[in-house]
Design a protein around this motif. Structure first.
Motif, PDB file in Angstrom:
ATOM      1  N   SER A  57      -7.766  15.814  17.693  1.00 57.24           N
ATOM      2  CA  SER A  57      -6.780  14.921  17.089  1.00 57.24           C
ATOM      3  C   SER A  57      -5.968  14.216  18.167  1.00 57.24           C
ATOM      4  N   PHE A  58      -4.934  13.512  17.739  1.00 57.19           N
ATOM      5  CA  PHE A  58      -4.077  12.815  18.698  1.00 57.19           C
ATOM      6  C   PHE A  58      -3.331  13.785  19.607  1.00 57.19           C
ATOM      7  N   MET A  59      -3.315  15.086  19.239  1.00 56.25           N
ATOM      8  CA  MET A  59      -2.680  16.072  20.116  1.00 56.25           C
ATOM      9  C   MET A  59      -3.346  16.075  21.496  1.00 56.25           C
ATOM     10  N   ARG A  60      -4.555  15.534  21.561  1.00 60.92           N
ATOM     11  CA  ARG A  60      -5.268  15.528  22.839  1.00 60.92           C
ATOM     12  C   ARG A  60      -4.582  14.649  23.885  1.00 60.92           C
ATOM     13  N   LEU A  61      -3.730  13.728  23.433  1.00 65.30           N
ATOM     14  CA  LEU A  61      -2.998  12.923  24.410  1.00 65.30           C
ATOM     15  C   LEU A  61      -2.057  13.807  25.216  1.00 65.30           C
ATOM     16  N   LEU A  62      -1.477  14.785  24.549  1.00 60.02           N
ATOM     17  CA  LEU A  62      -0.651  15.757  25.252  1.00 60.02           C
ATOM     18  C   LEU A  62      -1.552  16.735  25.997  1.00 60.02           C
ATOM     19  N   GLY A  63      -2.656  17.084  25.351  1.00 54.98           N
ATOM     20  CA  GLY A  63      -3.614  18.007  25.951  1.00 54.98           C
ATOM     21  C   GLY A  63      -4.140  17.504  27.287  1.00 54.98           C
ATOM     22  N   LEU A  64      -4.384  16.203  27.357  1.00 50.48           N
ATOM     23  CA  LEU A  64      -4.898  15.632  28.611  1.00 50.48           C
ATOM     24  C   LEU A  64      -3.924  15.912  29.754  1.00 50.48           C
ATOM     25  N   GLN A  65      -2.634  15.729  29.476  1.00 51.00           N
ATOM     26  CA  GLN A  65      -1.632  15.966  30.527  1.00 51.00           C
ATOM     27  C   GLN A  65      -1.586  17.435  30.886  1.00 51.00           C
ATOM     28  N   TRP A  66      -1.723  18.280  29.855  1.00 50.42           N
ATOM     29  CA  TRP A  66      -1.692  19.720  30.102  1.00 50.42           C
ATOM     30  C   TRP A  66      -2.881  20.155  30.955  1.00 50.42           C
ATOM     31  N   VAL A  67      -4.081  19.669  30.603  1.00 51.92           N
ATOM     32  CA  VAL A  67      -5.277  20.056  31.366  1.00 51.92           C
ATOM     33  C   VAL A  67      -5.146  19.577  32.813  1.00 51.92           C
ATOM     34  N   ALA A  68      -4.700  18.327  32.980  1.00 44.15           N
ATOM     35  CA  ALA A  68      -4.557  17.797  34.338  1.00 44.15           C
ATOM     36  C   ALA A  68      -3.596  18.660  35.149  1.00 44.15           C
ATOM     37  N   GLN A  69      -2.505  19.066  34.508  1.00 43.18           N
ATOM     38  CA  GLN A  69      -1.495  19.881  35.168  1.00 43.18           C
ATOM     39  C   GLN A  69      -2.040  21.266  35.515  1.00 43.18           C
ATOM     40  N   LEU A  71       0.852  -1.176   0.000  1.00 42.47           N
ATOM     41  CA  LEU A  71       0.000   0.000   0.000  1.00 42.47           C
ATOM     42  C   LEU A  71       0.902   1.244   0.000  1.00 42.47           C
ATOM     43  N   GLN A  72       0.698   2.089  -1.000  1.00 44.29           N
ATOM     44  CA  GLN A  72       1.582   3.255  -1.078  1.00 44.29           C
ATOM     45  C   GLN A  72       0.848   4.575  -1.188  1.00 44.29           C
ATOM     46  N   ARG A  73      -0.432   4.508  -1.606  1.00 40.88           N
ATOM     47  CA  ARG A  73      -1.150   5.756  -1.841  1.00 40.88           C
ATOM     48  C   ARG A  73      -2.489   5.720  -1.127  1.00 40.88           C
ATOM     49  N   VAL A  74      -2.588   6.459  -0.046  1.00 45.96           N
ATOM     50  CA  VAL A  74      -3.800   6.436   0.767  1.00 45.96           C
ATOM     51  C   VAL A  74      -4.323   7.860   0.894  1.00 45.96           C
ATOM     52  N   TYR A  75      -5.647   7.985   0.905  1.00 40.33           N
ATOM     53  CA  TYR A  75      -6.240   9.289   1.173  1.00 40.33           C
ATOM     54  C   TYR A  75      -7.160   9.152   2.383  1.00 40.33           C
ATOM     55  N   VAL A  76      -7.016  10.053   3.339  1.00 45.94           N
ATOM     56  CA  VAL A  76      -7.863  10.023   4.533  1.00 45.94           C
ATOM     57  C   VAL A  76      -8.745  11.264   4.513  1.00 45.94           C
ATOM     58  N   ALA A  77     -10.057  11.056   4.585  1.00 47.26           N
ATOM     59  CA  ALA A  77     -10.988  12.132   4.236  1.00 47.26           C
ATOM     60  C   ALA A  77     -11.307  13.112   5.354  1.00 47.26           C
ATOM     61  N   SER A  78     -10.982  12.834   6.599  1.00 47.53           N
ATOM     62  CA  SER A  78     -11.315  13.807   7.645  1.00 47.53           C
ATOM     63  C   SER A  78     -10.054  14.172   8.428  1.00 47.53           C
ATOM     64  N   PRO A  79      -9.959  15.423   8.868  1.00 48.61           N
ATOM     65  CA  PRO A  79      -8.693  15.905   9.425  1.00 48.61           C
ATOM     66  C   PRO A  79      -8.108  15.096  10.594  1.00 48.61           C
ATOM     67  N   PRO A  80      -8.869  14.803  11.661  1.00 50.03           N
ATOM     68  CA  PRO A  80      -8.191  14.123  12.783  1.00 50.03           C
ATOM     69  C   PRO A  80      -7.589  12.783  12.372  1.00 50.03           C
ATOM     70  N   GLU A  81      -8.332  12.031  11.574  1.00 48.52           N
ATOM     71  CA  GLU A  81      -7.838  10.730  11.143  1.00 48.52           C
ATOM     72  C   GLU A  81      -6.662  10.902  10.192  1.00 48.52           C
ATOM     73  N   SER A  82      -6.744  11.956   9.376  1.00 46.22           N
ATOM     74  CA  SER A  82      -5.657  12.233   8.444  1.00 46.22           C
ATOM     75  C   SER A  82      -4.370  12.589   9.202  1.00 46.22           C
ATOM     76  N   TYR A  83      -4.511  13.369  10.276  1.00 43.39           N
ATOM     77  CA  TYR A  83      -3.329  13.732  11.059  1.00 43.39           C
ATOM     78  C   TYR A  83      -2.711  12.486  11.693  1.00 43.39           C
ATOM     79  N   LEU A  84      -3.582  11.576  12.139  1.00 43.50           N
ATOM     80  CA  LEU A  84      -3.062  10.357  12.743  1.00 43.50           C
ATOM     81  C   LEU A  84      -2.290   9.542  11.701  1.00 43.50           C
ATOM     82  N   ALA A  85      -2.876   9.445  10.509  1.00 45.85           N
ATOM     83  CA  ALA A  85      -2.185   8.703   9.449  1.00 45.85           C
ATOM     84  C   ALA A  85      -0.831   9.341   9.169  1.00 45.85           C
TER      85      ALA A  85
END
Lengths: 351, 353
Positions: free
Chosen positions: B296-308, B45-59
């Motif tokens: 997006s996956f940035m929320r994994l960092l965001g969770l730590q930031w909010v907790a802090q 698999l070499q050419r993939v298109y992801v149609a929505s932003p959060p999933e695209s950022y993860l890809a």
């Protein structure tokens, strides 16, 4: 009251001219006072009275913290909002009434020449380009003027019935700016800018602070005053261009100034409150039902009615649900059925 | 599928599909998407298109070289905080309810071997049908609850054929959730901080308790002051300033930098406890928002930031260190001290205007 007013009209118009605006003024004052005491944050009328007594006499009846909170809620949160509702309601209704008389057409609203789509586009573009609030407001105002300028320019391109050409120019310009707005929405970041634009277009007064209201009140009040002063000419214009010319009126000049004032104040309403539709269309009809078509009475009465109406609608928007309902949605929901009812009677006022 | 093949056009398309499969040469691999559908994708698999932003950022975080294009223009100012291979991608457009939909022909022209799109909406079904005509398989994938991220990241990795890389990211997600959630659960209810999430230029749009958009507040143990009645894709409820005063939030998390600049200047907000105590925080947004929009996956960092931010005493997170690790792992960029300061202050907005 309407029946009596309508019955009175042919007999003593001068009486109407005096007592009705006076009564409406008092009513508006009452409504503003009541609205000041209404809100999500519970503040009793007694406390408000104490607060005002303290403001006037300086006698400390409330604790300093409570006093500061009341000042915050009454003067900084509620008052600017109510003042904005008064200004916007009056501006839209007056310019609507003036346009209806000038174009001799009861279906006309202040947005006829494209000022509202123009201003909306300007605001949206402002949000897309800068994110500073002053820039947005400036673009909004400029967009409104530009749209009307284009409408007038198109009307001037061709000879023929001036009013008809203006209406067509307005339709073209309005559609142009509506599509430009769509382009901006399409380009806007769906996570940041687009929601901001969408909420702006729904109309609402939640952003108004005392600074903006004070700043905007000067041009809006001057614009309304300008229209009121021209009411006499407006009466002549509403008889048609030929008649007006034969009475020695400079039709183009008068029309220019009327459009100018109406455009400036309508664009400013978008700057403060976003798109608030239908007010400028239905309120003049109610005014006409009450006092008849004489613009010298109709314009001030429309201004007061519009102010009353928008303050009332804003109260509903603030209080009805836990969430705020955007103002433009309520004015449209009330406006549309009302307009259908009014349409039947509207012709009488024009008879 | 069978429904489409009943007419001659269907047969013609079927032939086209076969041709495409043969043309790509090498074999096919069967994947199972989030809805449980089995899909054959070409291998390699070499050419993939992801149609929505959060999933695209993860890809992109998994392997940007696989993507044929982006859903949204990337924020130019943040280019240097993004993987290099990502910044060179063309913008094709995407689906997210509103805004720029991709030009389907332009999309087909990029010759994707696989399209990954959001689960079931009226639009995505049409999209699905269209792409199947060209023999382009469609897999469904939706990132939603943060707790499911380890599972979803692994799922995305399997679809893309990059299981090892996805495993690294999923392990980080698991570690983060494992550090924060149990500590939040052990916190007594009386210590929960009252939080208001301010969105929009007036700060008066919000997403309430239990909604997807404001999920991080719930997960980090904050008490979202707004009850929240609307939990849809779009979210954002309008409330009044007096309501905020009544809610008495101790902390305000601000989404919009314009509002953040205004909140301390405007006299209207001064009696809100969070403003009085100056506990108002602008959510970091570089290169994508840490909290929401896009979620997006940035929320994994965001969770730590909010907790802090909410519980500086309970959580002693070394944010700069976490940020370095996170940006290196997910975005493959190295952060300098200056970068860290900039990102935490979110000073990207020009000061004029």
């Amino acid at each position: 009251m309407d029946k009596a007013a309508i019955a009175d009209r042919p007999v003593s118009p001068s009486l109407n001219r005096l007592w009705l605006p006076g009564a409406l003024c008092l009513l508006l004052l009452g409504l503003v006072t009541v609205s000041l005491s209404l809100g999500k944050y519970p503040v009793s009328v007694y406390e408000i009275l104490l607060f005002f007594r303290q403001q006037v006499t300086g006698a400390a009846a409330l604790g300093p913290e409570r006093y500061d909170l009341l000042r915050n809620i009454l003067w900084e949160i509620r008052a600017p909002r109510i003042a904005a509702a008064v200004l916007i309601g009056a501006a839209l209704s007056t310019s609507g009434a003036a346009f209806q008389s000038m174009f001799i057409n009861p279906l006309v609203s202040p947005g006829l020449l494209g000022v509202l789509p123009g201003a909306s586009f300007g605001a949206a573009l402002g949000m897309l380009l800068s994110r500073g609030w002053f820039g947005v407001q400036f673009c909004c105002f400029a967009g409104g003027l530009l749209a009307v300028g284009i409408a007038i320019g198109i009307a001037r391109l061709y000879r023929g019935d001036r009013l008809l050409m203006l209406i067509l120019g307005g339709i073209i310009s309005g559609s142009l700016f509506t599509s430009l707005l769509s382009i901006v929405k399409y380009l806007a970041d769906p996570y940041d800018t687009l929601p901001a634009i969408v909420y702006w277009l729904m109309g609402g007064l939640s952003m108004t602070d005392s600074h903006t209201v004070l700043w905007i009140s000067i041009p809006v009040l001057s614009g309304i005053a300008g229209l009121l002063l021209m009411a006499r000419y407006l009466n002549v214009l509403s008889m048609g261009d030929e008649e007006a010319r034969s009475l020695g009126v400079n039709v183009s000049l008068i029309r220019f100034w009327l459009i100018f004032f109406a455009t400036v104040i309508s664009a400013l309403t978008v700057v403060v409150g976003g798109l608030i539709g239908w007010v400028g269309l239905i309120i003049p009809h109610i005014g006409r039902m009450l006092v008849g078509p004489d613009n010298r009475t109709l314009l001030p009465v429309s201004a007061l009615l519009g102010a009353l109406y928008l303050v009332l609608v804003d109260d509903v928007s603030r209080l009805l649900l836990d969430i705020e309902i955007p103002l433009g949605i309520i004015t449209a929901l009330i406006g549309i059925p009302f307009f259908i009812l009014v349409l039947k009677n509207a012709r009488k006022g024009w008879g | 599928m069978a429904g489409y093949l009943t007419n001659s056009m269907g047969r013609a398309l079927w032939c086209m599909m076969l041709v495409t499969l043969i043309a790509t040469g090498a074999g096919a691999r069967e994947i199972v998407d989030m809805t449980g559908r089995r899909i054959d994708v070409p291998e390699p698999l070499q050419r993939v298109y992801v149609a929505s932003p959060p999933e695209s950022y993860l890809a992109c975080a998994i392997d940007p070289s696989l993507l044929v294009g982006l859903t949204l223009p990337l924020p130019q100012r943040y280019r240097r905080y993004l993987p290099e291979a990502m910044t060179g991608l063309p913008v094709v457009g995407g689906f997210f309810g509103v805004g720029n939909a991709p030009n389907l022909e332009a999309l087909v022209k990029t010759r994707p071997q696989l399209v990954i799109c959001w689960q079931k909406t009226a639009v995505s079904e049409r999209f699905d049908k269209f792409l199947r005509q060209f023999g382009i398989p469609v897999a469904h994938m939706t990132l939603q609850r943060l707790q499911d991220y380890p599972r979803d990241i692994r799922g995305m990795g399997r679809i893309l054929g990059r299981p090892q890389r996805a495993e690294q990211l999923a392990a980080y997600a698991e570690k983060t959730l494992g550090e924060i959630l149990p500590r939040v659960a052990s916190m007594p209810a009386s210590e929960r901080v009252r939080v208001y999430y301010a969105e929009g230029a007036d700060g008066l749009s919000t997403d309430g308790r239990g909604t997807w958009h404001a999920e991080l507040i719930d997960l980090a143990g904050g008490l979202n002051v707004h009850k929240g009645e609307k939990d849809d894709l779009f979210g954002m409820e309008k409330i009044s300033l007096e309501q905020v005063l009544l809610y008495r939030p101790e902390v305000i998390l601000v989404h919009d930098p314009v509002f953040f600049r205004k909140i301390f200047l405007s006299p209207r907000w001064r009696n809100v406890p969070a403003v009085k105590n100056r506990r108002v925080y602008l959510i970091p947004r570089i290169p994508f928002n840490w909290f929401d929009r896009p979620p997006s996956f940035m929320r994994l960092l965001g969770l730590q930031w909010v907790a802090q931010v909410l519980y500086p005493r309970h959580f002693n997170i070394d944010m700069p260190r976490e940020m370095r690790e996170f940006y290196r792992l997910f975005l493959r960029v190295h952060l300098s001290d200056e970068d860290i300061r900039l990102i935490l202050e979110s000073r990207e907005v020009p000061e004029h205007g």
